[in-house]
Design an enzyme around this catalytic site. Sequence first.
Site, PDB file in Angstrom:
ATOM      1  CG  ASP A   1      58.111  37.900  -0.111  1.00 30.02           C
ATOM      2  OD1 ASP A   1      58.565  36.952   0.556  1.00 30.02           O
ATOM      3  OD2 ASP A   1      56.894  38.045  -0.358  1.00 30.02           O
TER       4      ASP A   1
ATOM      5  CE  LYS B   1      55.873  37.138  -4.003  1.00 28.22           C
ATOM      6  NZ  LYS B   1      54.684  36.711  -3.300  1.00 28.22           N
TER       7      LYS B   1
HETATM    8  O1  C5P Z   1      59.175  40.870   5.926  1.00 22.88           O
HETATM    9  P1  C5P Z   1      57.933  41.646   5.701  1.00 22.88           P
HETATM   10  O2  C5P Z   1      58.053  43.062   6.209  1.00 22.88           O
HETATM   11  O3  C5P Z   1      57.453  41.598   4.290  1.00 22.88           O
HETATM   12  O4  C5P Z   1      56.803  40.953   6.547  1.00 22.88           O
HETATM   13  C1  C5P Z   1      55.593  41.556   6.868  1.00 22.88           C
HETATM   14  C2  C5P Z   1      54.974  40.785   8.024  1.00 22.88           C
HETATM   15  O5  C5P Z   1      54.563  39.488   7.563  1.00 22.88           O
HETATM   16  C3  C5P Z   1      55.928  40.517   9.171  1.00 22.88           C
HETATM   17  O6  C5P Z   1      55.873  41.538  10.105  1.00 22.88           O
HETATM   18  C4  C5P Z   1      55.411  39.221   9.740  1.00 22.88           C
HETATM   19  O7  C5P Z   1      54.306  39.473  10.565  1.00 22.88           O
HETATM   20  C5  C5P Z   1      54.887  38.491   8.531  1.00 22.88           C
HETATM   21  N1  C5P Z   1      55.853  37.543   7.957  1.00 22.88           N
HETATM   22  C6  C5P Z   1      56.145  36.375   8.644  1.00 22.88           C
HETATM   23  N2  C5P Z   1      57.026  35.473   8.112  1.00 22.88           N
HETATM   24  C7  C5P Z   1      57.614  35.697   6.907  1.00 22.88           C
HETATM   25  C8  C5P Z   1      57.330  36.867   6.190  1.00 22.88           C
HETATM   26  C9  C5P Z   1      56.441  37.778   6.749  1.00 22.88           C
HETATM   27  O8  C5P Z   1      55.611  36.143   9.731  1.00 22.88           O
HETATM   28  N3  C5P Z   1      58.464  34.790   6.396  1.00 22.88           N
END
Ligand code: C5P
Length: 311
Positions: free
Chosen positions: A143, A16
């Site tokens: 995501d 994406k």
């Molecule tokens: O959810 P994901 O593991 O992809 O997120 C990786 C990091 O990115 C999280 O640990 C967080 O620090 C940050 N993040 C965030 N807010 C989001 C998505 C990700 O703070 N909506």
Amino acid sequence: MGLSLTKSGLRKSYAKVNLHLQIGERREDGYHDIFSLFHLVDLCDDIEITAVPHGTGRITIRGMKGIRERDNIMWKAASLFLSSVKATADDISITITKRIPLGGGLGGGSSNAATVLLTLNEMYGTPLTEQSLAELALSVGSDVPFFIYRVPVAVVEGRGEVITPLKARGDLFGSIVLPLSEGISTAQAFRKLDERKEMTLIPRSLYTYNKMCHMYNQPVSEWLFKNDFRSVVEGYSKKYTELYSIAEKRTDLFGTVSGSGATFIFVGEEAEFQGELTKEFLKGATQDINISIKYLNNLPANDTVILETSK
Ligand code: C5P
């Protein structure tokens, strides 16, 4: 619930781009609320999965060198799925042909994890509803839910779980530029954004679902989409400032960093710009800049899953 026969599935896992991305304040759980326009692109990885019933409960991943198997988001997705359907004794082997760059803001890992969940769910006879799959997906990564719904374009809110689809235009072309030789860590980019306290740069009231739909359907020259990570990536490298200035000079194109970086995307309505852009951009570019040209349109809405049953 388990399998009685070995099953294999092959599926494309699409990337994406974020045409728009606003980040809210850091929440109590450490995450940030987002308001974003996600658009699938026809850059994909291929994922082949084989599930063997009544084995030792081993999950194997091939094709991802340098990442420990258990640290791979696909491993987590497969493991969660098997626990949910009480099939933890089955052996799963996943082979990936990787094309989506890592740490590129293109959702490659998230798409891969969603593909694993969707393919396993089909192979096991759809024991989980789309809603349950989306909930599992959110526990794998923010995501991931977007890719479960298999819609080409959507406004994505919350941490990534509130998904409102839009009708895809189908007349867009894109170029994906990789300005850095390495990817950018999402967690690190969020931390830098928090340090900069620039999250209120774009007034939230300027962007609503209806305004996003309206803007998306305007000529790209009129797009006012923004990405809050702009200042963060410009802090990483001046190449981003150069790319933004190319985009601003070209009235026929829209350009933005995707996700939290590292890729930068150009979008236009005429395919011709892709070749011109490559020349224009490469003129001032250093050797380590790679460019891949990908179309944003002609995406298959429903790529076929090939399921085979063998002895
Ligand atoms: O959810 P994901 O593991 O992809 O997120 C990786 C990091 O990115 C999280 O640990 C967080 O620090 C940050 N993040 C965030 N807010 C989001 C998505 C990700 O703070 N909506």
